[in-house]
Design a protein around this motif. Sequence first.
Motif, PDB file in Angstrom:
ATOM      1  N   ALA A  56     101.843 -32.933 -40.684  1.00 11.80           N
ATOM      2  CA  ALA A  56     103.086 -32.369 -41.199  1.00 11.80           C
ATOM      3  C   ALA A  56     103.418 -31.053 -40.504  1.00 11.80           C
ATOM      4  O   ALA A  56     104.594 -30.744 -40.260  1.00 11.80           O
ATOM      5  N   ASN A  57     102.382 -30.282 -40.158  1.00  9.89           N
ATOM      6  CA  ASN A  57     102.590 -28.979 -39.516  1.00  9.89           C
ATOM      7  C   ASN A  57     102.860 -29.069 -38.022  1.00  9.89           C
ATOM      8  O   ASN A  57     103.584 -28.237 -37.466  1.00  9.89           O
ATOM      9  N   THR A  58     102.248 -30.056 -37.373  1.00  9.89           N
ATOM     10  CA  THR A  58     102.236 -30.043 -35.904  1.00  9.89           C
ATOM     11  C   THR A  58     102.818 -31.284 -35.246  1.00  9.89           C
ATOM     12  O   THR A  58     103.145 -31.258 -34.059  1.00  9.89           O
ATOM     13  N   ASN A  59     102.868 -32.385 -35.958  1.00  8.47           N
ATOM     14  CA  ASN A  59     103.258 -33.681 -35.376  1.00  8.47           C
ATOM     15  C   ASN A  59     102.281 -34.142 -34.303  1.00  8.47           C
ATOM     16  O   ASN A  59     102.621 -34.925 -33.424  1.00  8.47           O
ATOM     17  N   GLY A  60     101.035 -33.640 -34.378  1.00  8.63           N
ATOM     18  CA  GLY A  60      99.989 -34.085 -33.457  1.00  8.63           C
ATOM     19  C   GLY A  60      99.577 -33.010 -32.472  1.00  8.63           C
ATOM     20  O   GLY A  60     100.388 -32.182 -32.056  1.00  8.63           O
ATOM     21  N   GLN A  64      91.899 -28.968 -19.765  1.00  6.36           N
ATOM     22  CA  GLN A  64      93.111 -28.622 -19.016  1.00  6.36           C
ATOM     23  C   GLN A  64      94.198 -28.046 -19.935  1.00  6.36           C
ATOM     24  O   GLN A  64      95.365 -28.455 -19.904  1.00  6.36           O
ATOM     25  N   VAL A  65      93.808 -27.099 -20.785  1.00 10.63           N
ATOM     26  CA  VAL A  65      94.756 -26.513 -21.721  1.00 10.63           C
ATOM     27  C   VAL A  65      95.887 -25.819 -20.980  1.00 10.63           C
ATOM     28  O   VAL A  65      95.687 -25.232 -19.915  1.00 10.63           O
ATOM     29  N   LYS A  66      97.081 -25.927 -21.542  1.00  8.38           N
ATOM     30  CA  LYS A  66      98.268 -25.327 -20.938  1.00  8.38           C
ATOM     31  C   LYS A  66      98.986 -24.451 -21.958  1.00  8.38           C
ATOM     32  O   LYS A  66      98.798 -24.591 -23.170  1.00  8.38           O
ATOM     33  N   LYS A  67      99.821 -23.569 -21.443  1.00  5.29           N
ATOM     34  CA  LYS A  67     100.645 -22.737 -22.309  1.00  5.29           C
ATOM     35  C   LYS A  67     101.467 -23.628 -23.244  1.00  5.29           C
ATOM     36  O   LYS A  67     102.010 -24.664 -22.828  1.00  5.29           O
ATOM     37  N   ASP A  68     101.517 -23.248 -24.500  1.00  3.19           N
ATOM     38  CA  ASP A  68     102.274 -23.926 -25.567  1.00  3.19           C
ATOM     39  C   ASP A  68     101.646 -25.230 -26.033  1.00  3.19           C
ATOM     40  O   ASP A  68     102.203 -25.891 -26.920  1.00  3.19           O
ATOM     41  N   ASP A  69     100.499 -25.629 -25.465  1.00  3.97           N
ATOM     42  CA  ASP A  69      99.776 -26.774 -26.028  1.00  3.97           C
ATOM     43  C   ASP A  69      99.400 -26.476 -27.477  1.00  3.97           C
ATOM     44  O   ASP A  69      99.064 -25.334 -27.824  1.00  3.97           O
ATOM     45  N   LYS A  70      99.435 -27.501 -28.298  1.00  2.00           N
ATOM     46  CA  LYS A  70      98.900 -27.387 -29.659  1.00  2.00           C
ATOM     47  C   LYS A  70      97.438 -27.832 -29.602  1.00  2.00           C
ATOM     48  O   LYS A  70      97.147 -28.981 -29.294  1.00  2.00           O
ATOM     49  N   VAL A  71      96.537 -26.890 -29.867  1.00  2.65           N
ATOM     50  CA  VAL A  71      95.105 -27.121 -29.706  1.00  2.65           C
ATOM     51  C   VAL A  71      94.419 -27.031 -31.069  1.00  2.65           C
ATOM     52  O   VAL A  71      94.615 -26.061 -31.804  1.00  2.65           O
ATOM     53  N   THR A  89      83.879 -38.725 -37.995  1.00  2.24           N
ATOM     54  CA  THR A  89      85.102 -37.920 -37.990  1.00  2.24           C
ATOM     55  C   THR A  89      86.006 -38.221 -36.805  1.00  2.24           C
ATOM     56  O   THR A  89      87.151 -37.776 -36.784  1.00  2.24           O
ATOM     57  N   VAL A  90      85.508 -38.967 -35.830  1.00  2.00           N
ATOM     58  CA  VAL A  90      86.315 -39.200 -34.636  1.00  2.00           C
ATOM     59  C   VAL A  90      87.619 -39.916 -34.969  1.00  2.00           C
ATOM     60  O   VAL A  90      88.659 -39.678 -34.342  1.00  2.00           O
ATOM     61  N   ASN A  91      87.611 -40.778 -35.980  1.00  2.00           N
ATOM     62  CA  ASN A  91      88.844 -41.492 -36.315  1.00  2.00           C
ATOM     63  C   ASN A  91      89.866 -40.595 -36.999  1.00  2.00           C
ATOM     64  O   ASN A  91      91.072 -40.832 -36.893  1.00  2.00           O
ATOM     65  N   ASP A  92      89.391 -39.530 -37.673  1.00  2.00           N
ATOM     66  CA  ASP A  92      90.336 -38.519 -38.153  1.00  2.00           C
ATOM     67  C   ASP A  92      91.022 -37.844 -36.975  1.00  2.00           C
ATOM     68  O   ASP A  92      92.227 -37.582 -37.008  1.00  2.00           O
ATOM     69  N   LEU A  93      90.246 -37.566 -35.936  1.00  2.00           N
ATOM     70  CA  LEU A  93      90.820 -36.933 -34.753  1.00  2.00           C
ATOM     71  C   LEU A  93      91.805 -37.873 -34.063  1.00  2.00           C
ATOM     72  O   LEU A  93      92.833 -37.423 -33.537  1.00  2.00           O
ATOM     73  N   MET A  94      91.505 -39.156 -34.070  1.00  2.00           N
ATOM     74  CA  MET A  94      92.436 -40.130 -33.493  1.00  2.00           C
ATOM     75  C   MET A  94      93.752 -40.135 -34.255  1.00  2.00           C
ATOM     76  O   MET A  94      94.815 -40.409 -33.680  1.00  2.00           O
ATOM     77  N   ASP A  95      93.703 -39.834 -35.546  1.00  2.00           N
ATOM     78  CA  ASP A  95      94.927 -39.797 -36.354  1.00  2.00           C
ATOM     79  C   ASP A  95      95.803 -38.602 -36.021  1.00  2.00           C
ATOM     80  O   ASP A  95      97.031 -38.680 -36.132  1.00  2.00           O
ATOM     81  N   VAL A  96      95.184 -37.482 -35.629  1.00  2.00           N
ATOM     82  CA  VAL A  96      95.970 -36.252 -35.462  1.00  2.00           C
ATOM     83  C   VAL A  96      96.226 -35.880 -34.003  1.00  2.00           C
ATOM     84  O   VAL A  96      96.962 -34.929 -33.743  1.00  2.00           O
ATOM     85  N   VAL A  97      95.639 -36.599 -33.054  1.00  2.37           N
ATOM     86  CA  VAL A  97      95.956 -36.336 -31.654  1.00  2.37           C
ATOM     87  C   VAL A  97      97.281 -37.007 -31.328  1.00  2.37           C
ATOM     88  O   VAL A  97      97.571 -38.111 -31.808  1.00  2.37           O
TER      89      VAL A  97
END
Length: 338
Positions: free
Chosen positions: A221-225, A155-162, A237-245
Amino acid sequence: MKCIVLDSSHKDGIALVELREPIPEAWEVKVKISAAALNHRDQWCREQKYPNLKDGIILGSDGAGEVVEVGKQVDKSWLGKEVLINPAKNWGEDPAAQGSDFSILGMPEHGTFAEYCCVPADRVHQKPEHLDYLKAAALPLCGVTAFRATMVQGQVKKDDKVLVTGFGGGVAQMAAQFALSKGARVFVTSGATWKLEKAVAMGAEAGYLYHSESWTDEAMANTNGFDLIIDSAMGPTVNDLMDVVRPGGRIVFYGATLGNIQELNARKLFWKQVTLKGTTMGSDKDFQEMLAWVSHHRLIPTVDAVFPLSSALLAFEKMKNSDQMGKLVLQINPPSED
């Protein structure tokens, strides 16, 4: 006709053989295949890592070409049409998930790595006008998988950080294109600097080397998630993704190339209100909407290299070594010069 079949007795796991041209059933069309693209499932079949394998089956799920014959129940207006093939069969009635009869062209049924291929008439669609046969052949499986992951499940939206992980594969590069065309801000990870540079050239804001221990810190630092993460690796690697979502974000995964999740930070999953969602190819509706979106936005799948059918082994070896950026395509019946 010449074709590439699975052959577990051969040292290469595949063989170039001659088979009789197929004859379409009443409900089928016969496509003269101009180009066909490799997918990881073809290599996994070659490595005997896929279920329900049968020697002698023509591999290949993706293909594009010209309809040269139709069965007696098929509208003759399809004759001469330039088409691509939807490799998903029998999705079922539930748009949320495929049914028990779901299958993919190329195993356990004959696929597209051949001069001719017969498929049910409802599996062919007119080729997008802006794509030649090589790029059209690169679209179907990766396109519908990326579209469902990004647009339907994500459900990507405009201005989402993907964040698109493992940038370089066919699905990843299409997921990035779908997100960009939706107006999202796209970031990627890869194991190769040159692939990150390609992603930025395509419109991504930044890329991160996933082998770096500091990539998650750099990303935060670049995105805040990230609002949405599209992943195919899973495993540790899933726990890395949990850190940055970001809190309330979504992680959509379409594969598990690094295996099952051994440990999941469940507390972070619920405390951050994260949605972890699986996805696979897509329904017929997803496929039709994907084609319409690709045509409207004139998206072009990235083709890394083109090989003649006789050099299919080189393409398989390149995929095995993960050397590609985008799709590897076999040119089977080149278009005539006139």
